[in-house]
Write a protein that holds these residues in place. Structure first.
Motif, PDB file in Angstrom:
ATOM      1  N   GLY A 139      -2.230   6.542  67.959  1.00  0.00           N
ATOM      2  CA  GLY A 139      -2.541   5.869  66.694  1.00  0.00           C
ATOM      3  C   GLY A 139      -3.796   5.008  66.819  1.00  0.00           C
ATOM      4  O   GLY A 139      -4.638   4.988  65.921  1.00  0.00           O
ATOM      5  N   LEU A 140      -3.914   4.322  67.954  1.00  0.00           N
ATOM      6  CA  LEU A 140      -5.110   3.486  68.143  1.00  0.00           C
ATOM      7  C   LEU A 140      -6.368   4.350  68.180  1.00  0.00           C
ATOM      8  O   LEU A 140      -7.402   3.972  67.644  1.00  0.00           O
ATOM      9  N   HIS A 141      -6.274   5.493  68.842  1.00  0.00           N
ATOM     10  CA  HIS A 141      -7.444   6.384  68.867  1.00  0.00           C
ATOM     11  C   HIS A 141      -7.830   6.781  67.450  1.00  0.00           C
ATOM     12  O   HIS A 141      -9.000   6.813  67.106  1.00  0.00           O
ATOM     13  N   GLY A 156      -5.163  -3.498  72.601  1.00  0.00           N
ATOM     14  CA  GLY A 156      -3.982  -4.004  73.300  1.00  0.00           C
ATOM     15  C   GLY A 156      -2.700  -3.471  72.695  1.00  0.00           C
ATOM     16  O   GLY A 156      -2.683  -2.937  71.586  1.00  0.00           O
ATOM     17  N   VAL A 157      -1.635  -3.633  73.477  1.00  0.00           N
ATOM     18  CA  VAL A 157      -0.345  -3.134  73.046  1.00  0.00           C
ATOM     19  C   VAL A 157       0.739  -4.120  73.492  1.00  0.00           C
ATOM     20  O   VAL A 157       0.600  -4.757  74.545  1.00  0.00           O
ATOM     21  N   ALA A 158       1.781  -4.284  72.691  1.00  0.00           N
ATOM     22  CA  ALA A 158       2.947  -5.091  73.096  1.00  0.00           C
ATOM     23  C   ALA A 158       4.180  -4.245  72.855  1.00  0.00           C
ATOM     24  O   ALA A 158       4.347  -3.678  71.770  1.00  0.00           O
ATOM     25  N   MET A 159       5.026  -4.124  73.890  1.00  0.00           N
ATOM     26  CA  MET A 159       6.248  -3.317  73.752  1.00  0.00           C
ATOM     27  C   MET A 159       7.412  -4.065  74.374  1.00  0.00           C
ATOM     28  O   MET A 159       7.224  -4.799  75.353  1.00  0.00           O
ATOM     29  N   ILE A 175      10.007   0.465  71.021  1.00  0.00           N
ATOM     30  CA  ILE A 175       9.474  -0.381  69.943  1.00  0.00           C
ATOM     31  C   ILE A 175       8.190  -1.043  70.443  1.00  0.00           C
ATOM     32  O   ILE A 175       8.129  -1.510  71.586  1.00  0.00           O
ATOM     33  N   GLY A 176       7.180  -1.044  69.608  1.00  0.00           N
ATOM     34  CA  GLY A 176       5.932  -1.676  70.041  1.00  0.00           C
ATOM     35  C   GLY A 176       4.927  -1.786  68.918  1.00  0.00           C
ATOM     36  O   GLY A 176       5.060  -1.173  67.856  1.00  0.00           O
ATOM     37  N   ILE A 177       3.922  -2.627  69.186  1.00  0.00           N
ATOM     38  CA  ILE A 177       2.817  -2.800  68.238  1.00  0.00           C
ATOM     39  C   ILE A 177       1.511  -2.701  69.027  1.00  0.00           C
ATOM     40  O   ILE A 177       1.485  -3.004  70.225  1.00  0.00           O
ATOM     41  N   ALA A 178       0.447  -2.267  68.385  1.00  0.00           N
ATOM     42  CA  ALA A 178      -0.818  -2.099  69.104  1.00  0.00           C
ATOM     43  C   ALA A 178      -1.989  -2.370  68.171  1.00  0.00           C
ATOM     44  O   ALA A 178      -1.857  -2.291  66.944  1.00  0.00           O
ATOM     45  N   GLY A 237       6.413 -16.914  75.319  1.00  0.00           N
ATOM     46  CA  GLY A 237       6.380 -15.480  75.638  1.00  0.00           C
ATOM     47  C   GLY A 237       7.394 -14.645  74.879  1.00  0.00           C
ATOM     48  O   GLY A 237       7.661 -13.502  75.260  1.00  0.00           O
ATOM     49  N   SER A 238       7.943 -15.149  73.789  1.00  0.00           N
ATOM     50  CA  SER A 238       8.973 -14.356  73.121  1.00  0.00           C
ATOM     51  C   SER A 238       8.474 -13.612  71.884  1.00  0.00           C
ATOM     52  O   SER A 238       9.059 -12.637  71.463  1.00  0.00           O
ATOM     53  N   ILE A 239       7.384 -14.088  71.290  1.00  0.00           N
ATOM     54  CA  ILE A 239       6.902 -13.434  70.062  1.00  0.00           C
ATOM     55  C   ILE A 239       5.481 -12.913  70.289  1.00  0.00           C
ATOM     56  O   ILE A 239       4.626 -13.644  70.804  1.00  0.00           O
ATOM     57  N   ALA A 240       5.248 -11.659  69.908  1.00  0.00           N
ATOM     58  CA  ALA A 240       3.893 -11.082  70.003  1.00  0.00           C
ATOM     59  C   ALA A 240       3.432 -10.685  68.614  1.00  0.00           C
ATOM     60  O   ALA A 240       4.258 -10.293  67.771  1.00  0.00           O
ATOM     61  N   LEU A 241       2.134 -10.806  68.383  1.00  0.00           N
ATOM     62  CA  LEU A 241       1.606 -10.547  67.032  1.00  0.00           C
ATOM     63  C   LEU A 241       0.230  -9.876  67.109  1.00  0.00           C
ATOM     64  O   LEU A 241      -0.587 -10.199  67.960  1.00  0.00           O
ATOM     65  N   ILE A 242       0.007  -8.945  66.199  1.00  0.00           N
ATOM     66  CA  ILE A 242      -1.328  -8.372  66.011  1.00  0.00           C
ATOM     67  C   ILE A 242      -1.766  -8.656  64.581  1.00  0.00           C
ATOM     68  O   ILE A 242      -0.930  -8.793  63.681  1.00  0.00           O
ATOM     69  N   HIS A 243      -3.069  -8.727  64.391  1.00  0.00           N
ATOM     70  CA  HIS A 243      -3.588  -9.238  63.115  1.00  0.00           C
ATOM     71  C   HIS A 243      -4.913  -8.572  62.766  1.00  0.00           C
ATOM     72  O   HIS A 243      -5.784  -8.443  63.622  1.00  0.00           O
TER      73      HIS A 243
END
Ligand code: AGP
Length: 614
Positions: free
Chosen positions: A20-22, A33-36, A68-71, A94-100
């Motif tokens: 998807g990032l590509h 970056g990616v968070a999973m 489950i993840g966001i990138a 370190g418990s919440i990750a966010l992309i914007h």
């Protein structure tokens, strides 16, 4: 401006996120970056400066498990592109990750408040402030992640599309948007999330475009829920995406841009398909016919757009004045939105945008609407923010444009403008039957005419090889070809990083001519028409000063071809259609020069495909 991807379901998230990032890399490529949440329940965040391939390299041999993840792929706004400023950002605990994707304008005030409470920050970004703010509100209010996001968004000012993950909830992504696009793909026990449908279309056809001010709860075990900032549940409006995977691939071409240039015979066909009756005698545009009175009584047409779309608007000015006799203004959306433009009853505003997401154009539309204007959109991306914010409109239907430099969208926009002008001119009784038929005949023949020009690509490549040394270029045109000259110069600038100026040919002698010497080549569009002879004089002025001239002329031209150093021939058409043909060799010329210079043609430095921030 940045690209967002998310996945929750029963598959491994990482390959889906990376692919998807590509697909979204055209939106930004400073860092990725990616968070999973891993199979063991850890929140793993991997991010690095550079392109998505750098991220893949970085994540090699790391734990990429998890469903489950966001990138994110970034185009920097706050903070230089480096590892620390790359997204995802995460809370101090370190418990919440966010992309914007967007800008939080009041991040400074929030950061100060949090700093006073002892929060520390690793990056220079507004995004890290937002994730810490969400974590703070969650802890303070002992609430769910959704409630904390909602509370935070009620206090932030700015533009955002966000996706948020909580380490302690492996089932759920919270996503929200305001002024930046976000689409949720709905599968069987799985959901996809992205800035546009390109990363999603190979998995699902059902999508929901979030509206401004909406927050989605995307839980793998539950139906999609969407609320607004006041916690009122929204109706879910499921749409079908009609995107073909092959449209998202290079199909054997070295670059998307070249593929998109060569696609134009087909994209023009797609653009006119269904809009010309079977007998080939009439243009039918439902958007115009449904709003016949607005266009018949239009006192003035105001185009708002940016970049290449603004150049299409300039061509619209020639078309609507020439064929329809309607006064036209062409505005940079970014200027229009901050003036106090006079909009009067009877003014029709036409917004042009490939992406349908350009922040300035969107703001100009809102301003025009607030002043009572009827706003019409010309967009490519179906379901985009601009397509939805306008009262009516016409899609150009040229398929996904991935190369950052716009090519097929430009010719699609001009094609739609020609068709609009023809319909309105006919409604107003301003166009003769003969002229109408001639324009229509040549419009229908346009795909063949473009093929004819594309067949000369080796010749254009050879000319480009001769001029790759140049540090400056001048592009000249008159009448309908003046905007084309501007567009040619923009193409060269953005992908080759060579300075280029587009100028009305006659205006040159009021200053720009001082730049002419034997090191500054000039591209002159000198096709037949009302200003052909005038343009010849301008060529003579350049030659007299030792300048080199590359001319775009009509086949059979005998005058300019003797004066110019190099010529590229295009078929002769009605003057109002010339931009559709003259722009093609200029696209190829810019492309070959950029390739010769070793530039990253599809992802030129500092640029991004859609500019969703100011
Ligand atoms: C075109 O080659 C550009 N990269 C850029 O000028 C673009 O046309 C502009 O940002 C407007 O985008 P839009 O058509 O998606 O609104």
């Amino acid at each position: 401006m940045c690209g967002i991807v998310g996945y929750v379901g029963d598959k491994n998230a990482y390959p889906i996120l990376i692919k998807g990032l590509h697909r979204l890399e055209y939106r930004g490529y400073d860092s990725a970056g990616v968070a999973m949440i891993s199979d063991e329940g850890r929140l793993n965040v991997y991010k690095t400066k550079g392109k998505v391939s750098a991220l893949e390299h970085y994540a090699e041999n790391k734990d990429i498990s998890g469903t489950i993840g966001i990138a994110h792929t970034r185009w920097a706004t706050h903070g230089e592109p480096n590892d620390l400023n790359a997204h995802p950002h995460y809370s101090e605990n370190g418990s919440i990750a966010l992309i914007h994707n967007g800008i939080i304008e009041n991040y400074g005030v929030i950061k100060t408040m949090l700093s006073e409470k002892g929060y520390t920050f690793r990056s220079d970004t507004d995004t890290e402030v937002l994730v810490q703010f969400i974590a703070y509100l969650r802890a303070e209010n002992h609430c769910t992640l959704f409630e904390a996001v909602q509370a935070a968004l009620n206090q932030v000012i700015g533009a955002y599309a966000i996706a948020v993950l909580d380490k302690d909830n492996r089932d759920e992504i919270i996503a929200a948007r305001k002024s930046s696009p976000l689409v949720v793909g709905i599968g069987e026990g799985e959901y996809f999330l992205a800035s546009d449908a390109t990363p999603i279309c190979e998995y699902v056809k059902d999508v929901v475009y979030l509206n401004d001010g909406e927050i989605a709860i995307i839980n793998r075990h539950k139906p999609l829920k969407v609320y607004n900032l006041n916690n009122i549940e929204s109706k879910i409006d499921i749409r079908k995406i009609e995107m073909n995977i092959s449209e998202l691939e290079k199909g054997g071409y070295p670059h998307f841009m070249l593929k998109e240039i060569f696609e134009q015979p087909r994209t023009i066909t797609d653009c006119i398909r269904g809009r010309i009756n079977l007998e080939g005698t009439n243009v039918i545009l439902s958007g115009i016919l449904d709003n016949k009175d607005k266009f018949l009584n239009a006192r003035r047409i105001i185009f708002v757009a940016c970049g290449t779309s603004w150049h299409a608007g300039l061509i619209g000015e020639y078309l609507f004045e020439d064929l329809c006799g309607i006064e036209v203004k062409v505005e940079y959306a970014s200027e229009f939105r901050y003036r106090n433009p006079v909009i009067q009853p009877g003014d029709v505003v036409i917004a042009i945008s490939q992406s349908g997401e350009t922040a300035d154009t969107l703001a100009a539309i809102e301003l025009a609407k607030s002043k009572g204007a009827f706003v019409y959109g010309i967009c490519n991306v179906v379901g985009s923010s601009i397509a939805r914010a306008t009262h009516s409109g016409t899609y150009i239907h040229v398929g996904p444009e991935i190369g950052v430099a716009s090519t097929k969208a430009f010719t699609g926009q001009v094609t739609v403008l020609v068709m609009m002008a023809m319909v309105i001119a006919e409604m107003k009784g301003r166009i003769s039957k003969d002229k109408y038929e001639a324009v229509l005949r040549e419009l229908l023949a346009m795909p063949e005419s473009i093929k004819h020009i594309l067949a000369q690509h080796e010749h254009i490549k050879d000319i480009a090889a001769i001029f790759t040394y140049a540090r400056n270029f001048l592009y000249l045109g008159r009448g309908y070809n003046y905007p084309t000259a501007m567009e040619g110069a923009l193409k060269l600038k953005e992908i080759s990083y060579i300075h280029a100026e587009g100028c009305p040919a006659a205006e040159m002698k009021h200053g720009t001519i001082a730049l002419i010497d034997n090191e500054m080549p000039t591209i002159v569009i000198a096709t037949n028409g009302s200003v052909y002879e005038k343009t010849i004089s301008n060529i003579q002025e350049i030659k007299a000063r030792g300048g080199k001239v590359i001319a775009v002329v009509n086949e059979g031209d005998e005058i300019v071809s003797k004066m110019a150093d190099y010529c590229i021939c295009v078929p002769s058409v009605e003057e109002c259609l010339t931009p559709l043909l003259s722009s093609i060799p200029l696209q190829l010329f810019a492309y070959y020069i950029a390739v010769n210079k070793g530039r990253n043609v599809d992802q030129p430095r500092n640029l991004a495909k859609s500019v969703t921030v100011e």
